[in-house]
Design an enzyme around this catalytic site. Structure first.
Site, PDB file in Angstrom:
ATOM      1  N   ASP A 138       0.835  -1.200   0.000  1.00 25.48           N
ATOM      2  CA  ASP A 138       0.000   0.000   0.000  1.00 25.48           C
ATOM      3  C   ASP A 138       0.872   1.253   0.000  1.00 25.48           C
ATOM      4  O   ASP A 138       2.094   1.166   0.118  1.00 25.48           O
ATOM      5  CB  ASP A 138      -0.971  -0.014   1.193  1.00 25.48           C
ATOM      6  CG  ASP A 138      -0.301  -0.471   2.498  1.00 25.48           C
ATOM      7  OD1 ASP A 138       0.942  -0.509   2.557  1.00 25.48           O
ATOM      8  OD2 ASP A 138      -1.018  -0.789   3.459  1.00 25.48           O
ATOM      9  N   ASP A 173      -7.589  -2.240  14.279  1.00 25.71           N
ATOM     10  CA  ASP A 173      -9.014  -2.372  13.935  1.00 25.71           C
ATOM     11  C   ASP A 173      -9.258  -3.556  12.986  1.00 25.71           C
ATOM     12  O   ASP A 173     -10.323  -3.680  12.402  1.00 25.71           O
ATOM     13  CB  ASP A 173      -9.543  -1.070  13.301  1.00 25.71           C
ATOM     14  CG  ASP A 173      -8.840  -0.701  11.998  1.00 25.71           C
ATOM     15  OD1 ASP A 173      -7.905  -1.424  11.578  1.00 25.71           O
ATOM     16  OD2 ASP A 173      -9.231   0.314  11.386  1.00 25.71           O
TER      17      ASP A 173
HETATM   18  C1  GLP Z   1      -0.341   0.130   8.529  1.00 28.53           C
HETATM   19  C2  GLP Z   1      -0.069  -0.719   7.290  1.00 28.53           C
HETATM   20  C3  GLP Z   1      -0.427  -2.176   7.519  1.00 28.53           C
HETATM   21  C4  GLP Z   1       0.139  -2.640   8.837  1.00 28.53           C
HETATM   22  C5  GLP Z   1      -0.456  -1.839   9.957  1.00 28.53           C
HETATM   23  C6  GLP Z   1       0.040  -2.252  11.342  1.00 28.53           C
HETATM   24  O1  GLP Z   1      -1.596   0.651   8.602  1.00 28.53           O
HETATM   25  N1  GLP Z   1      -0.749  -0.243   6.143  1.00 28.53           N
HETATM   26  O2  GLP Z   1       0.074  -2.955   6.451  1.00 28.53           O
HETATM   27  O3  GLP Z   1      -0.130  -4.010   9.028  1.00 28.53           O
HETATM   28  O4  GLP Z   1      -0.093  -0.480   9.753  1.00 28.53           O
HETATM   29  O5  GLP Z   1       1.191  -1.544  11.662  1.00 28.53           O
HETATM   30  P1  GLP Z   1       2.146  -1.847  12.884  1.00 28.53           P
HETATM   31  O6  GLP Z   1       2.896  -3.074  12.507  1.00 28.53           O
HETATM   32  O7  GLP Z   1       3.032  -0.662  12.975  1.00 28.53           O
HETATM   33  O8  GLP Z   1       1.278  -2.040  14.058  1.00 28.53           O
END
Ligand code: GLP
Length: 261
Positions: free
Chosen positions: A68, A137
């Site tokens: 993304d 979420d």
């Molecule tokens: C972002 C990314 C996701 C990721 C999520 C969790 O929103 N787009 O791909 O899984 O964060 O992030 P973290 O690993 O920092 O908790």
């Protein structure tokens, strides 16, 4: 779905790095799907450590696709996922920038950015191994609750919770872009192996819903239940909400060593 609960992040990172390296040794031009956020960083550090130690496979022909990207950041912003993956993984691995792909957030091309990214993944032969995290979420990539299980790469609007969660990469939640481009759940489900990592108690509820709850758009990560080869790696804190945790531990303890992930 295979659920592996391990006591520490280092063990998780080593196992995922093993899976990535096994794939690259088997298939030197493998296609890797890479995730951002804090969770995959220990995996990336382990892959880089092994490369620096001279024991890693050759990444010259490997292609990388990010999940993304934010829309609306200044070009070259350090917070963009393209820069993040280059900084944390592909530059230290010595990968040529032309082998690293992400959805194109430039304003003029937004209308067909999703279709172009889908075509690029298709032209590369599809993703062999897709690394994933999970949002608090339940989001997968940037597919927020309510995302179609059949969705393809497209523009999405982040929830307030995700913008708050990601504020640490910016000055404040207000500076987190509202819009993003993300692989769809249908796109992600086409990768040949899904590897989701979750660590820390803040992910326990979302993780339990994804692994043991009903499949549905309200928890986008529950889409993993539809995939024939999905591996979920968790530390004890992220596994705290799982009803079948004792069973997953027993399965792992008695897993035949020849099986791999
Ligand atoms: C972002 C990314 C996701 C990721 C999520 C969790 O929103 N787009 O791909 O899984 O964060 O992030 P973290 O690993 O920092 O908790």
């Amino acid at each position: 779905m295979e659920v592996v609960v391990l006591p520490d992040t280092a063990r998780i990172a080593a196992l995922v790095a093993d899976a990535v390296e096994d794939l690259v040794r088997r298939r030197p031009d493998a296609v890797l799907g890479v995730a951002t956020g804090s969770t995959p960083l220990p995996v990336y550090r382990e892959l880089v450590r092994r490369r620096d130690a001279g024991v890693a496979p050759d990444y010259d022909a490997v292609r990388f696709f990010t999940l993304d990207e934010y829309v609306g950041l200044p070009a070259g912003s350090e917070a963009s996922y393209r820069c993040t993956i280059a900084r944390e993984l592909t530059d230290p691995l010595g990968v040529d920038a032309s082998h690293v792909h992400g959805p194109d957030p430039s304003p003029d091309g937004l209308a067909d950015a999703g279709e172009r990214y889908e075509a690029a993944i298709r032209d590369a032969g599809g993703i062999d191994l897709q690394l994933l995290g999970i949002g608090s979420d339940g989001h997968l990539a940037f597919n927020e609750p309510g995302s179609s299980l059949a969705s393809r790469t497209r523009i999405k609007t982040l929830t307030e919770q995700t913008r708050r969660d990601n504020a640490r990469f910016f000055g404040s939640a207000q500076e987190v872009p509202r819009h993003v481009l993300t692989q769809g759940l249908g796109t992600i489900l086409e990768a040949r192996h899904l590897v989701l990592v979750a660590t820390g108690g803040a992910k326990a509820a979302a993780l339990a819903a994804a692994v043991e709850g009903p499949v549905g758009a309200s928890c986008p990560a529950s889409a993993l239940q539809l995939h024939p080869h999905a591996t979920v790696l968790l530390d004890d804190a992220a596994a705290a909400g799982l009803e079948r945790a004792a069973h997953y531990r027993e399965v792992w303890e008695h897993k035949p060593t020849w099986q791999g992930l």
